[in-house]
Motif scaffolding. Structure first.
Motif, mmCIF file in Angstrom:
data_model
loop_
_atom_site.group_PDB
_atom_site.id
_atom_site.type_symbol
_atom_site.label_atom_id
_atom_site.label_comp_id
_atom_site.label_asym_id
_atom_site.label_seq_id
_atom_site.Cartn_x
_atom_site.Cartn_y
_atom_site.Cartn_z
ATOM 1 N N ALA A 42 0.827 -1.210 0.000
ATOM 2 C CA ALA A 42 0.000 0.000 0.000
ATOM 3 C C ALA A 42 0.857 1.255 0.000
ATOM 4 O O ALA A 42 0.618 2.192 -0.775
ATOM 5 N N LEU A 43 1.865 1.277 0.847
ATOM 6 C CA LEU A 43 2.721 2.463 0.919
ATOM 7 C C LEU A 43 3.512 2.637 -0.370
ATOM 8 O O LEU A 43 3.698 3.762 -0.851
ATOM 9 N N GLY A 44 3.952 1.521 -0.967
ATOM 10 C CA GLY A 44 4.630 1.607 -2.255
ATOM 11 C C GLY A 44 3.734 2.206 -3.326
ATOM 12 O O GLY A 44 4.167 3.037 -4.136
ATOM 13 N N SER A 64 -11.708 -3.731 1.333
ATOM 14 C CA SER A 64 -11.846 -4.476 2.585
ATOM 15 C C SER A 64 -10.744 -5.494 2.798
ATOM 16 O O SER A 64 -10.630 -6.086 3.872
ATOM 17 N N GLY A 65 -9.906 -5.727 1.788
ATOM 18 C CA GLY A 65 -8.811 -6.677 1.913
ATOM 19 C C GLY A 65 -7.637 -6.085 2.663
ATOM 20 O O GLY A 65 -7.659 -4.925 3.093
ATOM 21 N N GLY A 66 -6.571 -6.880 2.811
ATOM 22 C CA GLY A 66 -5.411 -6.418 3.563
ATOM 23 C C GLY A 66 -4.772 -5.184 2.958
ATOM 24 O O GLY A 66 -4.550 -4.182 3.643
ATOM 25 N N VAL A 67 -4.475 -5.222 1.656
ATOM 26 C CA VAL A 67 -3.875 -4.067 0.994
ATOM 27 C C VAL A 67 -4.878 -2.924 0.904
ATOM 28 O O VAL A 67 -4.544 -1.762 1.165
ATOM 29 N N GLY A 68 -6.123 -3.246 0.556
ATOM 30 C CA GLY A 68 -7.134 -2.206 0.390
ATOM 31 C C GLY A 68 -7.376 -1.419 1.658
ATOM 32 O O GLY A 68 -7.448 -0.179 1.642
ATOM 33 N N LEU A 69 -7.518 -2.112 2.785
ATOM 34 C CA LEU A 69 -7.756 -1.421 4.054
ATOM 35 C C LEU A 69 -6.546 -0.573 4.439
ATOM 36 O O LEU A 69 -6.692 0.535 4.960
#
Length: 349
Positions: A165-167, A186-191
């Motif tokens: 996400a930060l990348g 709602s997923g790990g990266v999405g949240l």
């Protein structure tokens, strides 16, 4: 610290479904020069675990080929990219003061030295990972988070999801006040995208299923789009002047339909293909608006350093939805594949 000679681990010996995950006893690895041995406190699950197990990444010359993240997997392989734990042994040339420190492991293998190197391999795919009681890591890739207020479960949730996400956010050059679209929210990266983009002062539009709208809004989304309805129409209604940045883990039809919604100079960053990897779109929507489509695979060392700084200060709060013991890795991956949850699933070896 006393370290046993053997440990429990979960290996895959071939591509396949959850049934190929096997709980076994293996030798505890010994750190070589420049390495450390980490006792795993928690290891978080990611879509990369599912796709690696299935061999779903393909190859540039053969998209349908069974493959790990960067090529054929050397079986048997211990899965698991996201590790939090404590250093229990160091190899030659490593500062012994690291022993007993609480750490998070950067799971990436990089193509060069330096802060902006690109990831070209992943723990749990190109080398053994954290579905085990112990794991080897380069001393350069363990980050001391002893003082972090986050739990071990929360720390384990960070490397792949929050690193990815930060990348994406860094490569998108997201600015305060911009309007950003987040798919798969709602997923790990999405949240993680929702939380970090909100913290940076962006206006966040998120796409998710109806049952998860409240949870995504609570994570920081200003507007939430129901993916079961006409997504492009809902985005246009919520942002009639267009969006500055799309942070996309879905691709497929969303990319085709969403590109015309970018403002002048907009950036569409892709880090996944949940909606399909083969996409056709009107290229005029790119060059006539000076827009960009940007691929983003995980993070750089600089991004990961920034993520660990946020973790030490407790400025991000990963949501843990479920925990499983190591011998229930198959059930945990089943739960992840159903996508009925919000947040991260964690194994505790």
């Amino acid at each position: 610290m006393n370290v046993p000679e053997t440990m429990r681990a979960v290996q895959i010996a071939q591509y396949g479904g959850p049934e190929v995950l096997e709980v076994t006893e293996v030798a505890v690895p010994v750190p070589h020069a420049g390495e450390v041995l980490v006792q795993v406190s928690a290891v978080a699950l990611n879509n990369t675990d599912l796709w690696t197990r299935e061999g779903a990444y393909g190859r540039p010359e053969e998209p349908e080929a069974l493959s790990g993240w960067r090529g054929p997997i050397d079986f048997p392989r211990i899965q698991g990219a996201d590790v939090a734990g404590r250093v229990v042994m160091v190899g030659d040339g490593v500062d012994k003061s690291l022993v007993a420190r609480r750490v998070v492991v950067d799971p990436a293998d990089y193509d060069a030295e330096g802060p902006d190197a690109n990831p070209v391999g992943l723990m749990g795919s190109e080398r053994d990972g954290g579905y085990a009681e112990y794991v080897i890591a380069s001393a350069e890739r363990v980050h001391d988070v002893t003082e972090s207020p986050l739990t071990d479960d929360q720390l384990a949730a960070l490397p792949t999801a929050y690193g990815t996400a930060l990348g994406m956010i860094e490569r998108a050059r997201l600015q305060e006040g911009e309007t950003v679209l987040v798919s798969g929210a709602s997923g790990g990266v999405g949240l993680a995208l929702v939380q970090i983009a909100h913290a940076r002062g962006a206006r966040v539009l998120a796409i998710t299923s109806e049952s998860k709208i409240d949870a995504v809004r609570e994570a920081g989304a200003h507007e939430v789009v129901d993916r079961a309805r006409d997504v492009a129409a809902q985005i246009h209604m919520a942002a009639p002047d267009g969006i500055d940045v799309a942070l996309d883990v879905v691709a497929g039809d969303l990319l085709r339909d969403g590109l015309p919604l970018l403002r002048e100079g907009g950036r569409w960053v892709i880090a996944g293909a949940l909606g399909g990897y083969s996409v056709a779109f009107d290229v005029r929507r790119l060059y006539l608006r000076n827009a960009q489509v940007i691929g983003s695979a995980m993070h750089t060392p600089r991004h990961f350093d920034l993520l660990m700084h946020l973790a030490r200060r407790g400025e991000i709060q990963p949501v843990i939805t479920a925990t499983f013991p190591l011998d229930q890795a198959a059930q945990a991956q089943d739960e992840l594949a159903r996508r009925a949850h919000v947040g991260k699933i964690v194994l505790r070896p």
